[in-house]
Design a protein around this motif. Structure first.
Motif, mmCIF file in Angstrom:
data_model
loop_
_atom_site.group_PDB
_atom_site.id
_atom_site.type_symbol
_atom_site.label_atom_id
_atom_site.label_comp_id
_atom_site.label_asym_id
_atom_site.label_seq_id
_atom_site.Cartn_x
_atom_site.Cartn_y
_atom_site.Cartn_z
ATOM 1 N N GLY A 164 0.956 -1.232 0.024
ATOM 2 C CA GLY A 164 0.495 -0.110 -0.066
ATOM 3 C C GLY A 164 0.666 1.193 0.150
ATOM 4 O O GLY A 164 0.640 2.092 0.270
ATOM 5 N N TRP A 165 1.878 1.192 -0.291
ATOM 6 C CA TRP A 165 3.063 2.522 -0.721
ATOM 7 C C TRP A 165 2.338 2.942 -1.797
ATOM 8 O O TRP A 165 4.089 2.828 -2.465
ATOM 9 C CB TRP A 165 4.249 1.988 0.087
ATOM 10 C CG TRP A 165 4.641 1.986 1.350
ATOM 11 C CD1 TRP A 165 3.574 1.201 2.707
ATOM 12 C CD2 TRP A 165 5.452 1.823 2.420
ATOM 13 N NE1 TRP A 165 3.935 1.205 3.632
ATOM 14 C CE2 TRP A 165 5.590 1.178 3.426
ATOM 15 C CE3 TRP A 165 6.505 2.546 1.816
ATOM 16 C CZ2 TRP A 165 6.635 1.494 4.444
ATOM 17 C CZ3 TRP A 165 8.050 2.032 3.106
ATOM 18 C CH2 TRP A 165 7.491 1.910 4.257
ATOM 19 N N ASN A 166 1.933 3.527 -1.975
ATOM 20 C CA ASN A 166 1.412 4.452 -3.652
ATOM 21 C C ASN A 166 2.581 5.609 -3.877
ATOM 22 O O ASN A 166 2.682 4.740 -5.379
ATOM 23 C CB ASN A 166 -0.037 5.046 -3.599
ATOM 24 C CG ASN A 166 -0.638 3.956 -3.257
ATOM 25 O OD1 ASN A 166 -0.798 2.900 -3.611
ATOM 26 N ND2 ASN A 166 -2.208 4.425 -2.514
ATOM 27 N N GLU A 167 3.140 5.985 -3.347
ATOM 28 C CA GLU A 167 3.941 7.255 -4.290
ATOM 29 C C GLU A 167 5.711 6.193 -4.380
ATOM 30 O O GLU A 167 6.222 6.175 -5.865
ATOM 31 C CB GLU A 167 4.488 7.991 -2.886
ATOM 32 C CG GLU A 167 3.133 8.845 -3.309
ATOM 33 C CD GLU A 167 4.079 10.051 -2.427
ATOM 34 O OE1 GLU A 167 5.131 10.521 -1.815
ATOM 35 O OE2 GLU A 167 3.091 10.680 -1.377
ATOM 36 N N GLU A 168 5.924 5.579 -3.320
ATOM 37 C CA GLU A 168 7.057 4.499 -4.089
ATOM 38 C C GLU A 168 6.661 3.777 -5.290
ATOM 39 O O GLU A 168 7.221 3.271 -6.112
ATOM 40 C CB GLU A 168 6.981 3.525 -2.752
ATOM 41 C CG GLU A 168 8.240 4.523 -1.966
ATOM 42 C CD GLU A 168 6.905 4.729 -0.743
ATOM 43 O OE1 GLU A 168 5.883 5.154 -1.047
ATOM 44 O OE2 GLU A 168 7.755 5.722 0.005
ATOM 45 N N ALA A 169 5.479 2.116 -5.241
ATOM 46 C CA ALA A 169 4.625 1.640 -5.889
ATOM 47 C C ALA A 169 5.247 3.066 -7.825
ATOM 48 O O ALA A 169 5.818 2.260 -8.485
ATOM 49 C CB ALA A 169 3.610 1.236 -6.183
ATOM 50 N N ILE A 170 4.573 3.892 -7.144
ATOM 51 C CA ILE A 170 3.978 4.522 -8.634
ATOM 52 C C ILE A 170 5.803 5.071 -9.209
ATOM 53 O O ILE A 170 6.078 5.052 -10.143
ATOM 54 C CB ILE A 170 3.863 6.083 -8.396
ATOM 55 C CG1 ILE A 170 1.791 5.791 -8.142
ATOM 56 C CG2 ILE A 170 4.185 7.250 -9.577
ATOM 57 C CD1 ILE A 170 1.650 7.211 -7.396
ATOM 58 N N THR A 171 7.195 5.460 -8.144
ATOM 59 C CA THR A 171 7.903 5.328 -8.577
ATOM 60 C C THR A 171 9.225 4.023 -9.465
ATOM 61 O O THR A 171 9.536 3.986 -10.388
ATOM 62 C CB THR A 171 9.611 6.074 -7.577
ATOM 63 O OG1 THR A 171 8.943 7.439 -6.443
ATOM 64 C CG2 THR A 171 10.368 6.328 -8.064
ATOM 65 N N TRP A 172 8.649 3.294 -8.663
ATOM 66 C CA TRP A 172 9.137 1.543 -9.874
ATOM 67 C C TRP A 172 8.506 1.654 -10.454
ATOM 68 O O TRP A 172 9.259 0.591 -11.900
ATOM 69 C CB TRP A 172 9.662 0.665 -8.412
ATOM 70 C CG TRP A 172 10.934 1.120 -7.348
ATOM 71 C CD1 TRP A 172 10.812 1.869 -6.341
ATOM 72 C CD2 TRP A 172 11.884 1.697 -7.444
ATOM 73 N NE1 TRP A 172 11.469 2.093 -5.552
ATOM 74 C CE2 TRP A 172 12.659 2.300 -6.621
ATOM 75 C CE3 TRP A 172 12.601 1.063 -8.439
ATOM 76 C CZ2 TRP A 172 14.253 2.384 -6.837
ATOM 77 C CZ3 TRP A 172 14.394 1.841 -8.342
ATOM 78 C CH2 TRP A 172 14.722 1.478 -7.695
ATOM 79 N N PHE A 173 7.155 1.281 -10.891
ATOM 80 C CA PHE A 173 6.725 1.104 -11.990
ATOM 81 C C PHE A 173 6.916 2.011 -12.814
ATOM 82 O O PHE A 173 6.522 2.000 -14.374
ATOM 83 C CB PHE A 173 4.503 0.896 -11.881
ATOM 84 C CG PHE A 173 4.256 0.168 -11.215
ATOM 85 C CD1 PHE A 173 4.976 -1.555 -11.691
ATOM 86 C CD2 PHE A 173 4.380 -0.211 -9.769
ATOM 87 C CE1 PHE A 173 4.667 -2.176 -11.303
ATOM 88 C CE2 PHE A 173 3.108 -0.978 -9.330
ATOM 89 C CZ PHE A 173 3.549 -2.170 -9.622
ATOM 90 N N GLU A 174 6.858 3.652 -12.858
ATOM 91 C CA GLU A 174 7.480 4.672 -13.427
ATOM 92 C C GLU A 174 8.887 4.047 -13.928
ATOM 93 O O GLU A 174 9.487 4.242 -15.522
ATOM 94 C CB GLU A 174 7.384 6.203 -13.128
ATOM 95 C CG GLU A 174 5.725 6.331 -12.976
ATOM 96 C CD GLU A 174 6.079 7.695 -12.510
ATOM 97 O OE1 GLU A 174 7.018 8.192 -12.197
ATOM 98 O OE2 GLU A 174 4.973 8.415 -12.944
#
Length: 353
Positions: A164-174
């Motif tokens: 549920g750490w959305n900002e970190e997930a966004i960083t790595w998916f990007e």
């Protein structure tokens, strides 16, 4: 000569012949290159027990070779096991029996802390066990020596996503997309991370990319319909809502409900009532649809008493729940019920005069 023949057959895809020649080339641990290639081909041919034996023999002679541990781990992982669990076993002993390949992957990393494949296998193992701290520790260790390892980055992105750490997930998916990776899974999970952070336009972009891989995916259309409702692009919301209904198997209550909300925002009360009724026909316990029906009726029906009854039925049904006094929807329903009662009373008083 046998090694060259084995390689030639492997190159042209005649793997059974390649195995035969490798067996003749790999006559002992002195023929380490032949044995290594033979063991890898045995894994490819799903002869896991034989591969395990080959790499065990190599490790008896070359105890500090990390890749031999990794390859034996691969063979063990895919080999069927009949495991008996002893309640007296320690945690370490139990792990060795249940997942013996993990011991080999750990040994490979102990001998070579930059072994990307072993680190990757361990990270995936801990991801499945939801041990996210271990996933991140292993992933960052791997990225120190190979910062663009897309398999590791993908595992790290999933670790952040699932906890549920959305900002970190966004960083790595990007980061995956920057490195040229493009799959439905990546775009969908990145889109959902944007959605959770209320970045609706960015979420729409990613779900549209995901849709290119699966144009008839009802879930993607359904999510896009909800996202377009948030951005008030009601034409697009209507289009994707209809596609979600077209492509999805039963039940369809949520899809009908989302479409009714689109028509409600468009003030198309006839279609809003049509689809909210379909939602309730699929699932009479859909609370959101029940309340939406009362709102639509409030704008669509001329009979004020019929509208009042919808609110009263809704209030009676949901006032009995444990958290009713904290329910903002119930509060709104009561306020509207009281106002309708006053309007009906005033209207009837005017008629009597």
């Amino acid at each position: 000569v046998y090694l060259k023949l084995a390689r030639a057959h492997q190159a042209k895809g005649t793997l059974d012949d390649a195995l035969s020649f490798y067996a003749q080339a790999a006559t002992g641990t002195d023929e380490v290159i032949a044995m290594n290639e033979y063991g890898k081909l045995l894994i490819t041919k799903r002869k896991f027990k034989e591969a395990d034996s080959v790499f065990t023999e190599l490790l008896n002679a070359y105890t500090t070779n990390p890749d031999f541990y990794y390859q034996r781990g691969r063979a063990k992982e895919m080999m069927p096991h009949n495991i008996k669990i002893d309640a007296t076993d320690s945690t370490i002993t139990s792990e060795k029996r249940l997942v013996p390949h993990i011991t080999d992957y750990k040994q490979a990393v102990a001998l070579d802390s930059t072994h990307q494949k072993a680190l990757g296998e361990l990270a995936v193992f801990y991801l499945k066990r939801k041990e996210y701290a271990m996933v991140e520790k292993l992933a960052f260790k791997a990225l120190e020596s190979y910062p663009t390892n897309v398999e590791i980055i993908g595992t790290l992105a999933q670790s952040y996503y699932y906890k549920g750490w959305n900002e970190e997930a966004i960083t790595w998916f990007e980061k995956l997309i920057e490195l040229g990776q493009s799959t439905q899974f990546i775009h969908e999970k990145l889109g959902n991370s944007y959605y959770k952070d209320r970045m609706y336009k960015l979420a729409i972009e990613q779900y549209l990319e995901a849709l290119k891989f699966s144009p008839e995916d009802a879930y993607l259309h359904f999510t896009l319909a909800k996202l377009y409702n948030h951005t008030e692009d009601l034409k697009a919301a209507e289009t994707h809502g209809l596609f979600a209904i077209l492509y999805k198997d039963l039940p369809l209550d949520e899809e009908y409900y989302t479409l009714s909300r689109t028509y409600e925002m468009k003030k198309d009360w006839a279609n809003a009532m049509k689809y909210v009724n379909r939602s309730l026909a699929e699932n009479p316990e859909n609370k959101n649809a029940e309340y939406t029906k009362a709102i639509v009726a409030d704008n669509y029906f001329e009979d004020r008493r019929a509208v009042l009854k919808l609110y009263e039925d809704f209030i009676e049904k949901y006032s009995k729940t444990d958290y009713a006094k904290y329910d903002p929807v119930l509060r709104l329903a009561r306020e509207r019920r009281d106002k309708l009662n006053r309007e009906i009373f005033m209207a009837e008083g005017e008629e009597e005069k």
